[in-house]
Design an enzyme around this catalytic site. Structure first.
Site, PDB file in Angstrom:
ATOM      1  N   GLU A 282       0.820  -1.216   0.000  1.00 50.33           N
ATOM      2  CA  GLU A 282       0.000   0.000   0.000  1.00 50.33           C
ATOM      3  C   GLU A 282       0.856   1.271   0.000  1.00 50.33           C
ATOM      4  O   GLU A 282       0.547   2.256   0.674  1.00 50.33           O
ATOM      5  CB  GLU A 282      -0.964   0.000   1.188  1.00 50.33           C
ATOM      6  CG  GLU A 282      -1.973  -1.140   1.150  1.00 50.33           C
ATOM      7  CD  GLU A 282      -3.046  -1.026   2.227  1.00 50.33           C
ATOM      8  OE1 GLU A 282      -2.854  -0.255   3.195  1.00 50.33           O
ATOM      9  OE2 GLU A 282      -4.074  -1.707   2.108  1.00 50.33           O
TER      10      GLU A 282
ATOM     11  N   GLU B  85      -6.763  -7.844  -0.749  1.00 49.31           N
ATOM     12  CA  GLU B  85      -7.390  -7.732   0.574  1.00 49.31           C
ATOM     13  C   GLU B  85      -8.867  -7.390   0.428  1.00 49.31           C
ATOM     14  O   GLU B  85      -9.216  -6.239   0.146  1.00 49.31           O
ATOM     15  CB  GLU B  85      -6.708  -6.667   1.441  1.00 49.31           C
ATOM     16  CG  GLU B  85      -5.321  -7.029   1.913  1.00 49.31           C
ATOM     17  CD  GLU B  85      -4.771  -6.018   2.925  1.00 49.31           C
ATOM     18  OE1 GLU B  85      -5.569  -5.228   3.489  1.00 49.31           O
ATOM     19  OE2 GLU B  85      -3.549  -6.018   3.146  1.00 49.31           O
TER      20      GLU B  85
END
Length: 713
Positions: A182, A253
């Site tokens: 991320e 995710e």
């Protein structure tokens, strides 16, 4: 071996024979991952090996497989594996090779997210704290010291996997891996040091020549050949898509609930919402890989949780903290997976078209070369059920739902229709510790300035002083006062503060996850002459995210005393420091339990393990804040006194793995910061109530049959 393991054994034989003895080529194109020349639509689930125990791994993986998963995903936890530079640990719960081999033994693939920055609500984002002291280092940027250590660790892990033959081309289960995590969330903060770091990380990873693809999640500009992937709840809506027509759409995710912080209620996410968004990602984004984060959350043992994160992790996942099926979530997703797999070949290889069925309804249709047809009928209206016409038949679509038609005729599954019935977790009482004679205690001594050896004429930053060896740091100062009741004011950057004046408690305060800074302000009682002020600063996990993590600060920032003469700033006085305790001291002078609980007290009790093999849980509802150990192994921090808005603790029951116990003479030790009462502590065995029969094995229609052509979902 539990029922799920036994049930899976026969099915696994064929898979294991098929995979044994040869490697599998893993490539990809714009539609999917390709394994041994076959396109794959894969369902994956996150199970983090350090958040469970090795004896739990086979059952967790078996239940994931029985739930329709193809892949098990895990991060790699740098701070655990390299606690000091060049010193590695892969033992016990850290035996990642054993974990991956168990995945392979059960016929599943593995996705390993090396990071090595992982966030994951894990202390310091998984980075070892010793990195903080490397001269000139700037984490996660185009910075030579950081890149040096990051490459060292990544290479160490890849070399370990290669030596054990764990990559798919070697005959192992690993088909996918991740570098960084991320990074796009913080990239702009690093200015011109951000983009070169992304390019370097990608090139470094690819250069390790593992033979399987790499991904970067939440990194829209992931350099070729690294695949950019999505994280979040609604990637069927938010994902910008692959940054190349030659890359597949991957969802690394899909949050099955969310992490929980002290002071907050348990976050919930329905099975229907998860299923809808999975099907939408497949339809709208051509998604071909979906990973559930988490499929089993587990336990943040020891001091591994990040700032303000509770010890139980993603307990609302399809497998709960103890490894039980959480219904209806587990069963509903199992049904979803089975329905999709009925038509996965057609979805991946057929020609896709879209047809409008209404203002907020559409059909995603897949036609194969041999006449196969599959369709996903989508109702985006979140307020009402609608009836749509598709290929001369009527289909009822509940609000916010998707019906899966593996043959373009029969509805095999609708995301809003749950056929798996609910179950509830039960905790049955097994042991009480309500006799004072059972307990021993040891009270910590509040240090004075004269008793400290580390001195400074300023307030030291907490983390840099403790080096994360302990949650606790004492700040001590001597004050000469003629005023007996001045006001003590302490500004802290987090997380918790306990004040003592001449050894007596003088007040406590704490911050929150969203606002860790706080001020303690109390009228204190001073004696005429010299007084000792001892301030115990405590962290509740280190921060796990954000740019420039190495510059983050915790601990005391300003200390003043205000009396009739004015305000005296003590911040630049001569301060003494003492790093707090790490665990029970071998030199502790244990005594019988006292009449009234006091702060900063250790408690100890012996017990025999309850009969059976059900998981066990420790009820700490009568305690305040601290940490608990079973036979020297920490089962995590507790903070029962931090209440939610409705006045209840965020967590009262704490997992005791059976593997932590011996048949007789087990030792429970607690360190209590506040004044909790150990006489009300209990141990219970954990179970789920009788699970209702799942109809998932019978409600999926045989699409090749000419009978029972039911059209309504």
């Amino acid at each position: 071996m539990d029922a799920f393991c036994r049930l899976s054994c026969f099915c696994l034989v064929v898979i294991l024979v098929a995979r044994a003895g040869h490697g599998a080529e893993v490539t990809y194109d714009g539609r999917s991952l390709i394994i041994d020349g076959q396109r794959k639509l894969l369902f994956s689930g996150s199970i983090h090996y350090p958040r469970s125990t090795p004896d739990m791994w086979p059952s967790l993986i078996s239940k994931a497989k029985f739930g329709g998963l193809d892949v098990i995903e895990s991060y790699v936890f740098w701070n655990l594996h390299e606690p000091q530079p060049g010193q590695y640990d892969f033992s016990g719960r850290l035996d990642i090779v054993r974990f991956i081999k168990e995945i392979q033994a059960q016929g599943l693939y593995a996705c390993i997210r090396i990071g090595p920055f992982i966030e994951s609500e894990w202390t310091y984002g998984g980075l070892p704290f010793w990195l903080h002291d490397v001269p000139g280092i700037v984490f996660r940027s185009d910075n030579e010291p950081f890149k040096f250590y990051m490459q060292n660790f990544t290479t160490k892990i890849v070399s370990l996997f290669k030596s054990e033959g764990l990559y798919a081309p070697q005959g192992g289960p690993i088909i996918l891996q991740q570098i960084e995590n991320e990074y796009q969330n913080v990239e702009k903060s690093f200015g011109d040091k951000g983009p070169p770091y992304v390019r370097w990380a990608a090139a470094m990873a690819v250069g390790l020549q593992t033979g399987v693809p790499w991904v970067m999640c939440k990194q829209d500009d992931a350099p070729d050949p690294v695949i950019n992937a999505c994280n979040g709840r609604t990637c069927g809506v938010t994902f910008v898509g692959p940054n190349s027509p030659n890359k597949p759409a991957l969802w690394t995710e899909n949050w099955t609930s969310f992490y929980q912080v002290y002071g907050d209620k348990t976050p919930l996410r329905s099975a229907e919402d998860i299923a809808f968004n999975v099907a939408l990602f497949i339809a709208r984004k051509n998604g071909s890989f979906i990973n559930y984060y988490m499929y089993h959350g587990g336990t943040n043992f020891g001091r591994t949780a990040s700032s303000y994160i509770i010890t139980s992790y993603y307990d609302q996942a399809p497998l709960d903290e103890y490894g039980f099926l959480s219904q209806p979530k587990w069963g509903h997703l199992k049904d979803l997976h089975a329905a999709i797999k009925l038509c996965s070949h057609t979805i991946l290889s057929g020609v896709a078209t879209i047809a409008a069925l209404g203002q907020q309804q559409e059909a995603y249709i897949y036609n194969g070369e041999s006449g196969e047809c599959a369709a996903l009928l989508v109702n985006n209206d979140n307020a009402k059920t609608v009836v749509v016409q598709f290929q001369n038949s009527s289909y009822e679509l509940p609000s916010t739902s998707i019906s899966i038609l593996p043959d373009c005729k029969n509805v095999a599954f609708n995301t809003a229709k749950v056929t798996a019935q609910c179950n509830e977790r039960l905790i049955l009482p097994k042991l009480k510790f309500d006799s004072a004679d059972q307990w021993s205690e040891f009270k910590e001594v509040v240090p004075t300035f004269e008793e400290t050896t580390l001195r400074s004429n300023s307030l030291l930053e907490h983390m840099n002083t403790t080096k994360d060896r302990s949650d606790y740091l004492w700040y001590t100062v001597s004050v000469d006062s003629s005023e007996t009741q001045p006001v003590l004011s302490v500004d802290s950057l987090g997380h918790v503060l306990h004040a003592f004046v001449n050894g007596a408690p003088a007040g406590s305060a704490h911050g929150t996850h969203n606002n860790p800074s706080f001020t303690l302000e109390r009228t204190i009682n001073l004696s005429q002459g010299l007084n000792n002020i001892s301030l115990l600063s405590a962290t509740v996990g280190l921060p796990d995210s954000g740019a420039y993590l190495e510059r983050r600060a915790l601990g005391l920032q300003r200390v003043t005393i205000e009396d009739k003469q004015g305000t005296k700033d003590l911040s630049n006085s001569s301060w003494g420091y003492q790093v707090g305790w790490l665990e029970e001291s071998s030199a502790a002078q244990w005594s019988k339990f006292g009449a009234s609980p006091q702060p900063l007290t250790w408690y100890k009790v012996l017990f025999d393990a309850p009969e059976g093999d059900d998981p066990l849980s420790l009820n700490l509802g009568s305690m305040g804040k601290g940490e608990a150990w079973i036979n020297g192994q920490s089962i995590g921090r507790y903070w029962v006194s931090f209440l939610t808005a409705d006045g209840s603790p965020s967590q009262t029951w704490y997992h005791i793995p059976r593997s932590f116990l011996q048949p007789k003479g087990n030792q429970l030790v607690l360190f209590e910061e506040e004044s909790g009462n150990p006489l009300q502590i209990t141990i219970g065995s954990v179970a789920r109530n009788k699970e209702c029969a799942l109809v998932s094995n019978s409600n999926l229609l045989h699409v090749n049959s000419s009978k029972n052509h039911k059209r309504n979902s």
